[in-house]
Every structure is written in C-alpha cells, then in structure tokens.
Design an enzyme around this catalytic site. Structure first.
Site, short mmCIF file in Angstrom:
data_model
loop_
_atom_site.label_atom_id
_atom_site.label_comp_id
_atom_site.label_asym_id
_atom_site.label_seq_id
_atom_site.Cartn_x
_atom_site.Cartn_y
_atom_site.Cartn_z
CB CYS A 45 -0.90 0.00 1.22
SG CYS A 45 -1.81 1.53 1.48
CD1 TRP A 78 -6.14 -4.09 5.16
CD2 TRP A 78 -4.53 -5.05 3.94
NE1 TRP A 78 -5.86 -3.26 4.09
CE2 TRP A 78 -4.89 -3.83 3.32
CE3 TRP A 78 -3.54 -5.84 3.35
CZ2 TRP A 78 -4.28 -3.38 2.15
CZ3 TRP A 78 -2.94 -5.40 2.18
CH2 TRP A 78 -3.31 -4.17 1.60
NE ARG A 110 -12.15 0.74 0.34
CZ ARG A 110 -10.93 1.26 0.44
NH1 ARG A 110 -9.91 0.50 0.81
NH2 ARG A 110 -10.71 2.53 0.16
CB THR A 112 -7.75 1.65 5.22
OG1 THR A 112 -7.99 2.55 6.32
CG2 THR A 112 -8.98 1.62 4.32
CB VAL A 113 -2.73 -0.59 6.20
CG1 VAL A 113 -3.06 -1.79 7.06
CG2 VAL A 113 -2.69 -0.99 4.72
CE1 TYR A 176 -5.21 2.53 -5.06
CE2 TYR A 176 -3.80 4.48 -5.08
CZ TYR A 176 -4.01 3.15 -4.74
OH TYR A 176 -3.04 2.45 -4.09
#
Length: 305
Positions: A45, A78, A110, A112-113, A176
């Site tokens: 990411c 994840w 979502r 997320t990291v 994106y």
C-alpha cells in the site's frame, strides 16, 4: 476488492473518509511515548509505505512497533499471516478488521492501512494516513535519531502542505480515480490530471534534487510511493498508459535516487506490490495473472547528488 459506496453515479471513484482521526500529541488524550503505539502497515500500500519510510528515516524503529499485513486480502480484509501462528503479536488478532471493530463495533467501511493502535487504551487512534507521517515528524521529535532529517521544517510547512495537496489530487489519488473509474469521461479526466502533474514535476525536478530544493522532505516520501508503483502497476493495471515513469528522465532518476536510500528500498517490496494489486483487485484484473515485468534497474546511477 469491493468499492461499493466509493463509486458515484457518474462512474467516479471517491475514496472513503478516514474513520479514526484522533491525534497523538503532547497534552492530549493520546500523548506520544516510546512503546505505547503500534503501526499496522503493508508493503503493498502506498499510503502505508509512507509511514514505514518515515519511521525508518527518523530512527523510530524501537519507539513505534510495526506489524506488516499479508499483501493478499480475503473477504475479511487484511490478514496477519506473515506473523507467527498467523496472529498479530501485539493483539493476538488474525485480521485487521478485529481491531477496527474492537474500537467501533458499528464500523462498516473498508479496513485500511496504515493505522495506529494504542496499546494502553486498547483501541485504534488513527487511520488518517495524510496526518500520520506528520505526526511521526512532529509529535515524536524528542525520539528522532541523531542526524535524522527534518522532513517537516517549520519554515517550509506551508509549502509542503500545499505540495502535498497537489500531489494527492494530481497523482497519489488520481491514479486510483483512473483505475477504478466506471465511465470513460471520468477515466479520461483522471488520467489527464495524472500526466499533467507528472509533466509539471518533471520540469521542477530537472532543476533541483528534491521537491523543495536540496533537502528531503515529507513531500518526497509521498511522491516516491506512487512513482515506485507506476510502471509495475499503474501504467497497465490502472490504464495510466500515456507514458511510463522511465520516459521521464528527471523523475526516473529522482525515483532511483530515493530508492537507493535504505529507508526507501528496504520498505519497497515489488513482489508484495504486484501480487496485491493484480490478485486482490479482481474488479480490475479478474484473471488474477501477475505480470512478470517490467525489468527495471532501480540501482542504476542517478547522478543527482
């Protein structure tokens, strides 16, 4: 990868807002302290790699712990399958989603990291990736290693903030917007913005080593993580194919200049990057075939010193 509410009616990708935006700061409810906070990140990411690079550049490895997630997500998000017994050593969780739901049981977005867990309060403090590197650069200043670079110097903060906003809208997020677009006009608008930004940056970096002159700053970290993924992923997978990074002499040399610093190349894992995008994002690549290329020499002389 399910985008759902992130696609508008006219086919545009709009990134979900960050859910946890508390600040780690002196005199606040979450004061900075060695060993208290734990970072969750992915080598795949770009938003997470920023935090890994800054943590390494500033010598915070022993101050803030880190767990790296598996680059391949399943329907629960994840996973901690890179850790012993497939569990996060800090919390015992099998999935990052467990930490989100432990903090907010009603969370439906979502997972997320990057994000930071407070080991004292047993909750996520922040997944606010634009602020996270700034936090490491400011709130954790008392623990920076001797000789660490000042990535967010006071006299440049306005310029850095302005540049960071331009990078986000012009390339970091725009790739994106191109890759996830569901209409030709929205795709074309995003791709045009990407290459207009790259052309501008090429001109800027032809005349100076870094984005703000002779010294590395937070802006360079933010640009690098997109450039590192450009030819391996964004060019083909996200259809940002007007030109490659390697078609820009200054930008390509600049990217190699950064990569050859240990904090950058030790956190750049092209295997994780390619497997994550090509295998996980089946809405873009339903075959899940991971390309072998491109064959790039990131250690070639950059001649920018």
């Amino acid at each position: 990868m399910k985008l759902g509410r992130e696609i508008t009616g006219d086919g545009r990708f709009v990134r979900q807002p960050n859910r946890f935006t508390e600040r780690i700061q002196p005199d606040g409810p979450y004061p900075p302290a060695p060993g208290r906070y734990h970072l969750y990140a992915s080598y795949a990411c770009p938003w997470a790699q920023r935090s890994l690079i800054v943590r390494r550049l500033l010598g915070l490895d022993d101050i803030i712990g880190v767990t790296i997630v598996d680059p391949i997500r399943d329907d629960k998000g994840w996973r901690f399958t890179l850790s012993p017994a497939d569990r996060d050593p800090t919390t015992g969780a099998a999935y990052l989603s467990e930490l989100y739901l432990a903090t907010d049981p009603e969370y439906t977005g979502r997972y997320t990291v990057p994000c930071i867990w407070d080991t004292h309060e047993k909750r996520l403090v922040t997944n606010d990736y634009p602020q996270l590197t700034i936090t490491l650069e400011t709130a954790f200043a008392p623990w920076h290693a001797p000789g660490a670079p000042d990535l967010y110097p006071t006299h440049l903060r306005h310029d850095i903030d302005t540049m960071n906003d331009r990078l986000y809208s012009g390339i970091n997020n725009a790739v994106y917007e191109a890759g996830f677009a569901r209409s030709q006009p929205k795709y074309k608008e995003a791709v045009t913005r990407v290459f207009t930004t790259l052309d501008t940056l090429e001109n800027r970096l032809t005349h100076q080593r870094y984005l703000h002159g002779p010294h590395l700053t937070d802006s360079d970290v933010r640009l690098y993580t997109t450039l590192a993924r450009f030819d391996p992923v964004y060019y083909s997978h996200f259809k940002c194919s007007l030109r490659r990074l390697t078609d820009y002499p200054a930008l390509w040399a600049y990217a190699r200049d950064l990569y050859q610093h240990p904090a950058f190349h030790e956190t750049t894992d092209f295997d994780h990057i390619k497997r994550h995008y090509y295998i996980t994002q089946t809405n873009v690549n339903p075959s899940q075939i991971v390309p072998l290329g491109p064959d790039l020499d990131w250690n070639a002389p950059h001649n920018r010193a």
